[in-house]
Write a protein that holds these residues in place. Structure first.
Motif: not given
Length: 257
Positions: A66-87
């Protein structure tokens, strides 16, 4: 660690800038304290090496480039965390870049933009999506942002870096006040001289800098990455339950002088 010896047991934690330096130290410390850890950085291959190292110890670790300068990449990163681990329970927003020392009037826009986009917009992007996930989860959480002694005092680095790290502290305080009602704590750490690829390059480019840097703080040495990461882990743990809006210097006494 188990039980009371594992302050982050049962928590799902996200760490950015996790391919080197303090980020790798945090990956080891957070995993060692029982957290399930998702690592993020731009260097995918290096991330996979860190994940493999930790998973061999029995840790629960995964990663995303992830490049944190990209809002879209960060959004998808956090979604990945929640989808994989529930929270998402904890986040350490550590990604950042530095600059060699240079007179402000000789710096170009490219240097300024790189530092501000990474160090400030990167934290801004992370905060927005982490806070969204924590609010949706309904159980609160803890966020730690990496500032620097350069966010507290002027230090031997370029002016845009100092400005960016002051801004991180401002974002930290604003978020801490605004989201306390949601049970979310937001703090910052302000590391001093720490062993990393960045400081190694700095020392290599400027003979004599290492010795001067060591003399700049009472302890007269550089920190190991894990020493700094321990402070971030504590702030992410329930042991720091009454700490929010704070900036914790981890600097060997640099800001005490």
């Amino acid at each position: 660690m188990t039980g009371t010896e594992a302050p982050l047991a049962g928590k799902v934690a996200l760490i950015t800038g996790a391919s080197s330096g303090i980020g790798v130290g945090a990956a080891r410390v957070f995993a060692g304290q029982g957290a399930t850890v998702v690592l993020a950085a731009r260097r995918a291959e290096r991330l996979r090496e860190v994940v493999a190292e930790l998973n061999r110890t029995g840790a629960r670790t995964s990663c995303r480039a992830v490049d944190v300068r990209s809002d879209d990449e960060v959004r998808r990163l956090v979604e990945f965390v929640v989808e994989r681990h529930g929270r998402l329970d904890a986040a350490f927003n550590n990604a950042g870049v530095g600059l060699p020392r240079s007179p402000l009037h000789l710096m170009d826009d490219t240097s300024y933009d790189l530092v501000m986009e990474t160090n400030v917009r990167g934290v801004w992007n992370c905060l927005r999506h982490e806070l969204t996930a924590m609010i949706a989860g309904g159980a609160g959480g803890a966020i730690v942002n990496t500032s620097s002694v350069g966010g507290l005092v002027a230090s031997s680095v370029g002016a845009p870096y100092i400005a960016s790290k002051h801004a991180v502290i401002g974002l930290t305080r604003a978020a801490a006040v605004e989201y306390a009602a949601h049970g979310i704590r937001v703090n910052a750490i302000a590391p001093g001289l720490t062993r990393s690829e960045m400081t190694d390059q700095w020392f290599a480019q400027s003979p004599g800098t290492r010795e001067r840097a060591h003399r700049s703080a009472p302890q007269q040495r550089a920190a190991d990455a894990e020493e700094v990461a321990e402070a971030a882990a504590w702030l992410c743990s329930d042991k720091a339950s009454f700490v929010t809006g704070a900036t914790l210097p981890v600097d060997g006494g640099r800001t005490a002088w």
